[in-house]
Design a protein around this motif. Structure first.
Motif, PDB file in Angstrom:
ATOM      1  N   LEU A 194      43.288  68.591   7.728  1.00 48.58           N
ATOM      2  CA  LEU A 194      44.357  68.747   8.714  1.00 48.58           C
ATOM      3  C   LEU A 194      43.746  69.353   9.967  1.00 48.58           C
ATOM      4  CD1 LEU A 194      47.491  68.654   9.229  1.00 48.58           C
ATOM      5  CD2 LEU A 194      47.532  71.013   8.423  1.00 48.58           C
TER       6      LEU A 194
ATOM      7  N   GLN B 212      60.332  71.996   5.047  1.00 46.38           N
ATOM      8  CA  GLN B 212      59.992  71.514   3.714  1.00 46.38           C
ATOM      9  C   GLN B 212      60.034  72.688   2.738  1.00 46.38           C
ATOM     10  OE1 GLN B 212      56.094  70.195   5.089  1.00 46.38           O
ATOM     11  NE2 GLN B 212      56.540  68.226   4.141  1.00 46.38           N
TER      12      GLN B 212
ATOM     13  N   LEU C  23      50.552  68.406  -4.822  1.00 44.03           N
ATOM     14  CA  LEU C  23      50.795  68.722  -3.416  1.00 44.03           C
ATOM     15  C   LEU C  23      49.792  69.778  -2.946  1.00 44.03           C
ATOM     16  CD1 LEU C  23      54.678  69.226  -3.534  1.00 44.03           C
ATOM     17  CD2 LEU C  23      53.497  67.250  -2.575  1.00 44.03           C
ATOM     18  N   TRP C  24      49.609  69.845  -1.637  1.00 41.33           N
ATOM     19  CA  TRP C  24      48.834  70.903  -0.998  1.00 41.33           C
ATOM     20  C   TRP C  24      49.774  71.663  -0.077  1.00 41.33           C
ATOM     21  CZ3 TRP C  24      44.174  71.000  -3.122  1.00 41.33           C
ATOM     22  CH2 TRP C  24      43.564  69.814  -3.518  1.00 41.33           C
TER      23      TRP C  24
ATOM     24  N   TYR D  89      53.955  76.987   7.501  1.00 38.52           N
ATOM     25  CA  TYR D  89      53.298  76.187   6.471  1.00 38.52           C
ATOM     26  C   TYR D  89      53.646  74.717   6.611  1.00 38.52           C
ATOM     27  CZ  TYR D  89      57.839  76.216   4.189  1.00 38.52           C
ATOM     28  OH  TYR D  89      59.171  76.063   3.921  1.00 38.52           O
ATOM     29  N   LYS D  90      52.798  73.895   5.997  1.00 36.62           N
ATOM     30  CA  LYS D  90      53.055  72.459   5.884  1.00 36.62           C
ATOM     31  C   LYS D  90      52.778  72.074   4.439  1.00 36.62           C
ATOM     32  CE  LYS D  90      51.872  71.196  10.568  1.00 36.62           C
ATOM     33  NZ  LYS D  90      51.271  70.234  11.444  1.00 36.62           N
ATOM     34  N   ILE D  91      53.607  71.208   3.904  1.00 37.21           N
ATOM     35  CA  ILE D  91      53.400  70.689   2.559  1.00 37.21           C
ATOM     36  C   ILE D  91      52.906  69.255   2.692  1.00 37.21           C
ATOM     37  CG2 ILE D  91      54.487  70.134   0.352  1.00 37.21           C
ATOM     38  CD1 ILE D  91      56.524  72.400   0.971  1.00 37.21           C
ATOM     39  N   LEU D  92      51.758  68.980   2.087  1.00 35.50           N
ATOM     40  CA  LEU D  92      51.111  67.675   2.215  1.00 35.50           C
ATOM     41  C   LEU D  92      50.952  67.017   0.852  1.00 35.50           C
ATOM     42  CD1 LEU D  92      48.326  68.941   4.632  1.00 35.50           C
ATOM     43  CD2 LEU D  92      50.423  67.763   5.275  1.00 35.50           C
ATOM     44  N   ASN D  93      50.873  65.686   0.841  1.00 36.43           N
ATOM     45  CA  ASN D  93      50.737  64.976  -0.435  1.00 36.43           C
ATOM     46  C   ASN D  93      49.316  65.099  -0.971  1.00 36.43           C
ATOM     47  OD1 ASN D  93      49.037  62.753   0.354  1.00 36.43           O
ATOM     48  ND2 ASN D  93      50.809  61.778   1.286  1.00 36.43           N
ATOM     49  N   GLN D  94      49.135  64.718  -2.215  1.00 34.27           N
ATOM     50  CA  GLN D  94      47.866  64.891  -2.924  1.00 34.27           C
ATOM     51  C   GLN D  94      46.708  64.102  -2.331  1.00 34.27           C
ATOM     52  OE1 GLN D  94      49.504  63.617  -6.575  1.00 34.27           O
ATOM     53  NE2 GLN D  94      48.926  61.494  -6.338  1.00 34.27           N
TER      54      GLN D  94
ATOM     55  N   THR E 293      45.986  63.795   0.872  1.00 31.51           N
ATOM     56  CA  THR E 293      45.535  64.396   2.120  1.00 31.51           C
ATOM     57  C   THR E 293      44.517  65.493   1.798  1.00 31.51           C
ATOM     58  OG1 THR E 293      47.692  63.974   3.102  1.00 31.51           O
ATOM     59  CG2 THR E 293      46.294  65.571   4.224  1.00 31.51           C
ATOM     60  N   HIS E 294      43.370  65.473   2.498  1.00 29.79           N
ATOM     61  CA  HIS E 294      42.330  66.469   2.240  1.00 29.79           C
ATOM     62  C   HIS E 294      41.828  67.151   3.507  1.00 29.79           C
ATOM     63  CE1 HIS E 294      42.284  64.244  -1.553  1.00 29.79           C
ATOM     64  NE2 HIS E 294      41.969  65.416  -2.049  1.00 29.79           N
TER      65      HIS E 294
END
Length: 115
Positions: free
Chosen positions: A75, A10, A52-53, A65-70, A72-73
């Motif tokens: 992991l 990503q 994004l996070w 790294y990982k890219i997560l949507n808004q 998601t809070h």
């Protein structure tokens, strides 16, 4: 072929400073040990500014790294990666917030202390 090479990971869009130069503030991060992993949770005082996070994790000397949507809070990250002589422990994490124009917040390192 492109999915296996150039687009394997990503990526964030480049920031657009001509639209908005203001980066979001850094999220507040908490960690807790759960079974064979670490639960990483975060909150942000201005949720509406986050698009994004990005969760960076360091195993040994390697960062990923990982890219997560808004929405998601949290992991769950494994305590270790690899096997045998390649076994590496989770050492550090960083969570950053990214707004809609690609501005990334300041990165704050969180050290993971494993027993």
């Amino acid at each position: 072929t492109l999915l296996k090479s150039v687009y394997k990971k990503q990526a964030l869009i480049p920031a657009s400073p001509w639209l908005d130069k203001q980066s979001p503030t850094s999220p507040v991060v908490t960690t807790s040990l759960q079974n064979d992993g670490w639960k990483i949770s975060w909150t942000h005082q201005e949720e509406k500014d986050v698009f994004l996070w990005v969760v960076y994790s360091q195993y040994g000397s390697n960062w990923t790294y990982k890219i997560l949507n808004q929405n998601t809070h949290s992991l769950l990250l494994s305590s270790t990666t690899g096997v045998g002589a390649n076994l590496q422990k989770l050492k550090s994490i960083i969570i950053s917030a990214v707004d809609r124009t690609g501005n990334e917040s300041e990165k704050r390192l969180v050290e993971i202390i494993q027993r």
